[in-house]
Design a protein around this motif. Structure first.
Motif, PDB file in Angstrom:
ATOM      1  N   GLN A 119       0.779  -1.202  -0.122  1.00 52.18           N
ATOM      2  CA  GLN A 119      -0.020   0.038  -0.119  1.00 52.18           C
ATOM      3  C   GLN A 119       0.932   1.274  -0.132  1.00 52.18           C
ATOM      4  OE1 GLN A 119      -2.785   0.259   3.019  1.00 52.18           O
ATOM      5  NE2 GLN A 119      -3.508  -2.020   2.778  1.00 52.18           N
ATOM      6  N   GLY A 120       1.984   1.039   0.005  1.00 53.91           N
ATOM      7  CA  GLY A 120       2.860   2.334   0.088  1.00 53.91           C
ATOM      8  C   GLY A 120       2.805   3.582  -1.120  1.00 53.91           C
ATOM      9  N   ALA A 121       3.290   4.377  -1.096  1.00 53.99           N
ATOM     10  CA  ALA A 121       3.097   5.483  -2.232  1.00 53.99           C
ATOM     11  C   ALA A 121       3.685   5.000  -3.311  1.00 53.99           C
ATOM     12  CB  ALA A 121       3.793   6.898  -1.664  1.00 53.99           C
ATOM     13  N   GLN A 122       4.827   4.359  -3.501  1.00 52.38           N
ATOM     14  CA  GLN A 122       5.415   3.627  -4.385  1.00 52.38           C
ATOM     15  C   GLN A 122       4.302   2.721  -5.330  1.00 52.38           C
ATOM     16  OE1 GLN A 122       8.844   1.201  -4.255  1.00 52.38           O
ATOM     17  NE2 GLN A 122       9.358   1.120  -6.353  1.00 52.38           N
ATOM     18  N   VAL A 123       3.653   2.019  -4.379  1.00 54.08           N
ATOM     19  CA  VAL A 123       2.600   1.156  -5.073  1.00 54.08           C
ATOM     20  C   VAL A 123       1.527   1.694  -5.513  1.00 54.08           C
ATOM     21  CG1 VAL A 123       1.186  -1.083  -4.489  1.00 54.08           C
ATOM     22  CG2 VAL A 123       3.669  -0.886  -3.521  1.00 54.08           C
ATOM     23  N   ILE A 124       0.940   2.741  -4.939  1.00 54.90           N
ATOM     24  CA  ILE A 124      -0.129   3.622  -5.320  1.00 54.90           C
ATOM     25  C   ILE A 124       0.334   4.229  -6.836  1.00 54.90           C
ATOM     26  CG2 ILE A 124      -1.591   5.440  -4.960  1.00 54.90           C
ATOM     27  CD1 ILE A 124      -1.619   4.480  -1.991  1.00 54.90           C
ATOM     28  N   ASP A 125       1.382   4.673  -6.687  1.00 55.36           N
ATOM     29  CA  ASP A 125       2.147   5.217  -7.950  1.00 55.36           C
ATOM     30  C   ASP A 125       1.892   4.259  -9.271  1.00 55.36           C
ATOM     31  OD1 ASP A 125       2.192   7.701  -6.674  1.00 55.36           O
ATOM     32  OD2 ASP A 125       4.135   7.801  -6.555  1.00 55.36           O
TER      33      ASP A 125
END
Length: 123
Positions: free
Chosen positions: A52-58
């Motif tokens: 769920q981190g920002a990198q994954v959302i990106d």
């Protein structure tokens, strides 16, 4: 054929990679693969492991933004993954809304996009 073999390999190695940061990095790159099956499998692997981190959302946002027919299934998987994340994925709302307004997308993608918007939007 190669895509399916690679898909099976991805499914096997995800649990082996114990470093969550490395896992996210590898699968975030695989989402950008030209083979739709590889990209979709990478998105599903990330989602299955609750990344769920920002990198994954990106990464999910990238998959949505590159939906052009050839990336329809990965875009649906990305929308489903964002819906699971919920309000923490608010950065995806602009691209979800743009995609949802596109008259050219499939009904199944539109449904996944609308469900993601509903799950993410603060109410």
């Amino acid at each position: 054929m190669l895509g399916r073999q690679f898909s099976n390999l991805l499914t096997t190695i995800v649990p082996i990679l114990n470093n969550p940061r490395l896992n996210r990095l590898i699968f975030s790159e695989l989402v950008r693969d030209e083979d739709e099956l590889v990209a979709e499998t990478a998105i599903e692997a990330l989602s299955e492991h609750a990344a769920q981190g920002a990198q994954v959302i990106d990464t999910y946002i990238w998959a949505l933004g590159n939906s052009d027919g050839s990336f329809d299934q990965p875009a649906r998987s990305a929308a489903d993954a964002l819906a699971k994340i919920g309000p923490s994925a608010q950065a995806a709302l602009p691209v979800l809304k743009r995609l949802g307004a596109d008259p050219e997308i499939s009904d199944s993608l539109r449904e996944a996009v609308n469900l993601a918007i509903a799950a993410i939007s603060p109410n």
